[in-house]
Design a protein around this motif. Structure first.
Motif, short mmCIF file in Angstrom:
data_model
loop_
_atom_site.label_atom_id
_atom_site.label_comp_id
_atom_site.label_asym_id
_atom_site.label_seq_id
_atom_site.Cartn_x
_atom_site.Cartn_y
_atom_site.Cartn_z
N ILE A 118 5.80 8.11 -1.54
CA ILE A 118 6.66 7.61 -2.60
C ILE A 118 8.10 7.52 -2.11
O ILE A 118 8.63 8.46 -1.51
N CYS A 119 8.71 6.37 -2.36
CA CYS A 119 10.13 6.16 -2.04
C CYS A 119 10.84 5.81 -3.32
O CYS A 119 10.76 4.67 -3.80
N GLY A 120 11.54 6.80 -3.91
CA GLY A 120 12.15 6.58 -5.21
C GLY A 120 11.07 6.41 -6.26
O GLY A 120 10.20 7.27 -6.43
N ALA A 121 11.10 5.30 -6.97
CA ALA A 121 10.06 5.02 -7.98
C ALA A 121 8.99 4.10 -7.43
O ALA A 121 8.11 3.66 -8.17
N ARG A 122 9.04 3.81 -6.15
CA ARG A 122 8.12 2.83 -5.56
C ARG A 122 7.19 3.50 -4.57
O ARG A 122 7.60 4.40 -3.83
N CYS A 123 5.93 3.07 -4.57
CA CYS A 123 4.96 3.57 -3.60
C CYS A 123 5.07 2.71 -2.35
O CYS A 123 4.81 1.50 -2.38
N ALA A 124 5.48 3.34 -1.23
CA ALA A 124 5.67 2.60 0.02
C ALA A 124 4.37 2.41 0.77
O ALA A 124 4.29 1.58 1.68
N GLY A 125 3.32 3.17 0.41
CA GLY A 125 2.05 3.07 1.10
C GLY A 125 1.23 4.32 0.91
O GLY A 125 1.55 5.18 0.08
N VAL A 126 0.17 4.43 1.70
CA VAL A 126 -0.77 5.54 1.54
C VAL A 126 -1.17 6.06 2.92
O VAL A 126 -1.46 5.26 3.82
N LEU A 127 -1.18 7.38 3.06
CA LEU A 127 -1.79 8.02 4.23
C LEU A 127 -3.15 8.55 3.79
O LEU A 127 -3.24 9.31 2.82
N LEU A 128 -4.20 8.11 4.46
CA LEU A 128 -5.55 8.50 4.08
C LEU A 128 -6.14 9.37 5.19
O LEU A 128 -6.18 8.96 6.35
N ALA A 129 -6.58 10.60 4.83
CA ALA A 129 -7.20 11.52 5.79
C ALA A 129 -8.69 11.66 5.46
O ALA A 129 -9.07 11.80 4.29
N ALA A 130 -9.52 11.59 6.49
CA ALA A 130 -10.97 11.75 6.31
C ALA A 130 -11.45 12.92 7.16
O ALA A 130 -10.92 13.16 8.26
N ALA A 131 -12.44 13.67 6.64
CA ALA A 131 -13.01 14.81 7.38
C ALA A 131 -14.52 14.83 7.18
O ALA A 131 -15.02 14.54 6.08
N LEU A 132 -15.22 15.14 8.27
CA LEU A 132 -16.67 15.26 8.23
C LEU A 132 -17.01 16.72 7.93
O LEU A 132 -16.65 17.63 8.68
N THR A 133 -17.74 16.96 6.81
CA THR A 133 -17.99 18.34 6.39
C THR A 133 -19.05 19.03 7.23
O THR A 133 -19.04 20.23 7.41
N GLU A 134 -20.02 18.27 7.73
CA GLU A 134 -21.09 18.86 8.53
C GLU A 134 -21.65 17.80 9.46
O GLU A 134 -21.51 16.59 9.21
#
Length: 591
Positions: A118-134
């Motif tokens: 978030i930059c101020g009131a605007r969403c600048a983008g998304v960081l997406l993290a993925a993990a393998l549980t097993e």
């Protein structure tokens, strides 16, 4: 290796720019740092813009993630849908985001964490993290392999290396990611601002340096064409224009008359200055100024045309004109010329930044041209007064009419042949013009006497250098001319007057004017004798070298073309030619 997809950035022209928006949620370096930091915890990171388009992908991740990412209709499509859904409510709490992520289509084998940036009131983008549980596959993952055409056995063997380290809780895997991502985003934004401010400072320095360089050239002693050419060359080095041009005109009380009709400058070469190899011809520039002149008014700071082909009135210039910035040069409410910036030297268009730079230059050119016109008027007045005074003195004796002007011409020619600086030569011309001004104090009976002067009369005549110096001594601007007036009758052997100076004790102006004065006296008729033949006068200069005349200056004089020198002197007897010479003398001083 981390593969990053960032939009290309263009370089603006010289000028101050606003701090730009961050083109991506974080810099390539910041994303690579995050990916390296969280990879040991079993997290695979991707970066997305607000349109759910991937920007950066961690390709140093285990082969499991790279294989899934490379397959069509596989993980890439699923993650894009997941990001798109999360962007519908980017300001949700971390808990809400985690709940949404963990109920995603890959559960329970893969969990996702969405971190909106978030930059101020605007969403600048998304960081997406993925993990393998097993490392073992459940039904959703097997279906994904089938849909993507992936080898299940190969992918399951790769999963062993991608599974999270043993002993880490689900919360622990993502611990600190949101904070680290936010910091990386802020650091990237601050770096961009610093770089932008640094660029602006550099551009401001370059602009100030350019203005300083330009201001240093704006000497009233230089001709406008020379100054404008120097300004154009300086500006062309830092701007985006292929060529620059100045089209000047003279204003005679009309608000915006024709460039051609109003101009009193004799030729296109004198009033059109162009800089740049791709510049159009003088005739084309003159026509361009004529074509645009009706649109000028003193409330219009500039005209910017980035598609000349869209302007029917410029169709005649289609072969060479693509872009044009026109900057009128005003003096009060009178148009004194225009400045053109022609065609961008790159594939882009002229911007407001370019116009700002051109305007800064034009705003300094216009006052210079105005001041130069005032200086020119004063120079005209000064030269007119000097010639009127000199002519009034010469008119006392018909035999010496034009003598002072010829001496001025001969003295300047001798000074130029001696390779003295141009400014010194111009001052010597003025000193020669005024050298006999003291004769105004000599009675007409002595000045015009046909026979030999008595001792008393000669003594009165010899006072004219001192009288002239005394008359002119109160004029501060010509104090440097006084040695030429005072000492033009001194001799290098010390037998001259009024001070009996010898050799180099005699000021340079006096030594030069002495030769010029004597040569004119020998080659013109006087009341007491006829003019000497030219060869005899030249021989007399040679004979008197080292006694009456400075030997070095006498040698220089003897090397001149005496026939041409006398012919130029005789031209001054014509009033029209005399006026032309006055004009040349005035302009040669840079007026």
């Amino acid at each position: 290796m981390t593969t990053l997809f960032f939009p290309a950035q263009t370089t603006e022209g010289v000028g101050r720019l606003p701090v730009p928006e961050l083109p991506t949620p974080m810099s390539p370096e910041a994303f690579a740092g995050l990916a390296n930091a969280f990879r040991p915890a079993g997290l695979w990171l991707t970066l997305w813009n607000p349109n759910a388009t991937e920007i950066a992908v961690d390709e140093k991740a285990p082969a499991f993630w790279r294989t899934l990412w490379s397959a069509k209709n596989g993980l890439r499509t699923i993650l894009a849908d997941h990001v798109r859904e999360s962007l519908k409510n980017p300001h949700a709490s971390d808990h809400d985001q985690a709940e949404t992520a963990n109920t995603g289509p890959l559960a329970p084998g893969i969990v996702l964490e969405v971190v909106p940036l978030i930059c101020g009131a605007r969403c600048a983008g998304v960081l997406l993290a993925a993990a393998l549980t097993e490392s073992k596959f459940d039904e959703p993952l097997l279906r994904l392999c089938d849909r993507s055409g992936l080898d299940k056995m190969l992918l399951q063997s790769q999963a062993r290396d991608a599974a999270i380290p043993a002993g880490q809780s689900r919360t622990g895997r993502f611990l600190g990611l949101a904070c680290a991502a936010s910091q990386a985003h802020q650091i990237s934004k601050m770096k961009l601002e610093v770089n932008s401010l640094t660029h602006n400072l550099q551009c401001t320095y370059e602009e100030l340096h350019l203005i300083y360089q330009i201001s240093g050239q704006m000497s009233l002693a230089n001709k406008p064409a020379r100054v404008l050419r120097g300004i154009g060359e300086e500006l062309l080095d830092v701007c985006r224009a292929e060529s620059l041009a100045f089209v000047l005109r003279e204003v005679e009380g009309m608000r915006a008359p024709s460039f051609r009709a109003a101009s009193t400058i004799p030729s296109l070469e004198d009033r059109i200055i162009q800089i740049g190899e791709a510049a159009p011809t003088h005739d084309q520039l003159d026509r361009l100024a004529e074509c645009l002149a009706p649109d000028f008014n003193d409330s219009l700071p500039h005209v910017l045309i980035n598609r000349a082909a869209d302007h029917p009135e410029l169709a005649w210039a289609a072969d060479w004109l693509r872009h044009l910035v026109v900057l009128p040069l005003w003096r009060n409410h009178d148009l004194i010329g225009v400045m053109f910036a022609i065609n961008c030297n790159d594939p882009g268009d002229f911007t407001s930044v370019d116009v700002q730079l051109f305007r800064a230059v034009a705003d300094r050119v216009a006052p210079f041209l105005e001041n130069h016109q005032l200086y020119d008027d004063l120079a005209d007045l000064l030269m007119g007064l000097l010639h009127a005074m000199v002519n009034s003195i010469d008119a006392k004796d018909a035999y010496t009419c034009g003598h002072s002007e010829r001496v001025a011409l001969y003295a300047k020619t001798l000074a130029q042949a001696a390779h003295l600086p141009a400014g010194t030569c111009d001052r010597i011309y003025l000193a020669g013009l005024l050298h006999d001004v003291g004769k105004i104090g000599v009675p007409d009976a002595i000045l015009c006497k046909t026979g030999k002067l008595t001792e008393d009369e000669f003594a009165a005549m010899k006072k004219h250098p001192e009288v002239g110096a005394r008359i002119l001594s109160k004029i501060r601007q010509i104090k440097d001319l006084l040695p030429g007036v005072m000492n033009h009758h001194e001799r290098v052997d010390g037998r001259g007057y009024p001070d009996g100076l010898a050799g180099e004790d005699i000021p340079l102006f006096g030594r030069i004017i002495c030769i010029a004065d004597c040569f004119d006296a020998m080659t013109t008729n006087r009341t007491y004798r006829a003019a000497m033949p030219l060869h005899a006068a030249v021989a007399e200069v040679r004979r008197c070298s080292g006694t009456q005349f400075d030997p070095h200056l006498a040698d220089v004089f003897l090397g001149l073309n005496h026939e041409k020198l006398m012919a130029d002197g005789r031209l001054l007897s014509s009033e029209a030619d005399r006026s032309a010479w006055i004009h040349d003398a005035k302009t040669s001083t840079g007026a």
